[in-house]
Scaffold this motif. Structure first.
Motif, PDB file in Angstrom:
ATOM      1  N   PRO A   1       0.853  -1.194   0.000  1.00 33.70           N
ATOM      2  CA  PRO A   1       0.000   0.000   0.000  1.00 33.70           C
ATOM      3  C   PRO A   1       0.892   1.249   0.000  1.00 33.70           C
ATOM      4  O   PRO A   1       1.974   1.249   0.601  1.00 33.70           O
ATOM      5  N   GLU A   2       0.444   2.281  -0.676  1.00 37.81           N
ATOM      6  CA  GLU A   2       1.267   3.481  -0.829  1.00 37.81           C
ATOM      7  C   GLU A   2       1.716   4.060   0.507  1.00 37.81           C
ATOM      8  O   GLU A   2       2.866   4.489   0.639  1.00 37.81           O
ATOM      9  N   ASP A   3       0.850   4.067   1.515  1.00 34.58           N
ATOM     10  CA  ASP A   3       1.239   4.653   2.799  1.00 34.58           C
ATOM     11  C   ASP A   3       2.369   3.867   3.459  1.00 34.58           C
ATOM     12  O   ASP A   3       3.276   4.457   4.047  1.00 34.58           O
ATOM     13  N   VAL A   4       2.366   2.558   3.330  1.00 31.84           N
ATOM     14  CA  VAL A   4       3.439   1.742   3.911  1.00 31.84           C
ATOM     15  C   VAL A   4       4.729   1.957   3.130  1.00 31.84           C
ATOM     16  O   VAL A   4       5.807   2.117   3.716  1.00 31.84           O
ATOM     17  N   ALA A   5       4.640   1.973   1.810  1.00 30.32           N
ATOM     18  CA  ALA A   5       5.826   2.204   0.977  1.00 30.32           C
ATOM     19  C   ALA A   5       6.439   3.571   1.291  1.00 30.32           C
ATOM     20  O   ALA A   5       7.666   3.704   1.381  1.00 30.32           O
ATOM     21  N   ARG A   6       5.612   4.573   1.507  1.00 27.30           N
ATOM     22  CA  ARG A   6       6.114   5.910   1.854  1.00 27.30           C
ATOM     23  C   ARG A   6       6.812   5.898   3.216  1.00 27.30           C
ATOM     24  O   ARG A   6       7.837   6.544   3.406  1.00 27.30           O
ATOM     25  N   GLN A   7       6.250   5.163   4.155  1.00 23.40           N
ATOM     26  CA  GLN A   7       6.872   5.066   5.478  1.00 23.40           C
ATOM     27  C   GLN A   7       8.233   4.381   5.392  1.00 23.40           C
ATOM     28  O   GLN A   7       9.193   4.818   6.031  1.00 23.40           O
ATOM     29  N   VAL A   8       8.309   3.321   4.594  1.00 18.45           N
ATOM     30  CA  VAL A   8       9.588   2.613   4.418  1.00 18.45           C
ATOM     31  C   VAL A   8      10.616   3.560   3.811  1.00 18.45           C
ATOM     32  O   VAL A   8      11.741   3.682   4.302  1.00 18.45           O
ATOM     33  N   PHE A   9      10.237   4.253   2.739  1.00 20.15           N
ATOM     34  CA  PHE A   9      11.174   5.177   2.106  1.00 20.15           C
ATOM     35  C   PHE A   9      11.577   6.295   3.059  1.00 20.15           C
ATOM     36  O   PHE A   9      12.756   6.656   3.153  1.00 20.15           O
ATOM     37  N   GLY A  10      10.617   6.847   3.783  1.00 15.44           N
ATOM     38  CA  GLY A  10      10.912   7.932   4.716  1.00 15.44           C
ATOM     39  C   GLY A  10      11.873   7.507   5.813  1.00 15.44           C
ATOM     40  O   GLY A  10      12.806   8.245   6.159  1.00 15.44           O
ATOM     41  N   GLU A  11      11.671   6.322   6.343  1.00 13.91           N
ATOM     42  CA  GLU A  11      12.568   5.829   7.392  1.00 13.91           C
ATOM     43  C   GLU A  11      13.954   5.552   6.837  1.00 13.91           C
ATOM     44  O   GLU A  11      14.961   5.847   7.459  1.00 13.91           O
ATOM     45  N   TRP A  12      14.000   4.990   5.626  1.00 11.57           N
ATOM     46  CA  TRP A  12      15.288   4.748   4.978  1.00 11.57           C
ATOM     47  C   TRP A  12      16.030   6.064   4.763  1.00 11.57           C
ATOM     48  O   TRP A  12      17.212   6.182   5.072  1.00 11.57           O
ATOM     49  N   ALA A  13      15.349   7.078   4.244  1.00 10.75           N
ATOM     50  CA  ALA A  13      15.975   8.380   3.980  1.00 10.75           C
ATOM     51  C   ALA A  13      16.444   9.036   5.277  1.00 10.75           C
ATOM     52  O   ALA A  13      17.544   9.595   5.332  1.00 10.75           O
ATOM     53  N   ARG A  14      15.636   8.972   6.323  1.00  5.63           N
ATOM     54  CA  ARG A  14      16.002   9.558   7.610  1.00  5.63           C
ATOM     55  C   ARG A  14      17.247   8.890   8.178  1.00  5.63           C
ATOM     56  O   ARG A  14      18.167   9.561   8.670  1.00  5.63           O
ATOM     57  N   THR A  15      17.304   7.574   8.072  1.00 10.60           N
ATOM     58  CA  THR A  15      18.443   6.836   8.615  1.00 10.60           C
ATOM     59  C   THR A  15      19.691   7.067   7.783  1.00 10.60           C
ATOM     60  O   THR A  15      20.792   7.235   8.334  1.00 10.60           O
ATOM     61  N   CYS A  16      19.550   7.129   6.464  1.00  7.13           N
ATOM     62  CA  CYS A  16      20.700   7.441   5.600  1.00  7.13           C
ATOM     63  C   CYS A  16      21.238   8.834   5.907  1.00  7.13           C
ATOM     64  O   CYS A  16      22.457   9.044   5.946  1.00  7.13           O
TER      65      CYS A  16
END
Length: 64
Positions: free
Chosen positions: A35-50
């Motif tokens: 689902p788009e909201d989950v995919a956005r959360q995954v990307f957001g967390e990845w970007a924040r951690t990077c």
């Protein structure tokens, strides 16, 4: 989706103590079909951690 949500939860927990492990965990996820909201959360967390890893290593935008 359960695997993605579980990985997301684990990565959020790892963010403070082991950001490299958090990035590695998120990199392995296949977001196709999520689902788009989950995919956005995954990307957001990845970007924040990077971003945190870049700050810790002194890597700034525009520097090579």
């Amino acid at each position: 989706m359960d695997a993605a949500e579980e990985a997301l939860w684990a990565a959020r927990r790892e963010y403070r103590r082991d950001p490299e492990a958090a990035v590695a965990r998120l990199e392995t996820l296949d977001v196709d079909g999520l689902p788009e909201d989950v995919a956005r959360q995954v990307f957001g967390e990845w970007a924040r951690t990077c971003a945190r890893l870049c700050r810790e290593r002194g890597i700034a935008a525009g520097r090579t």
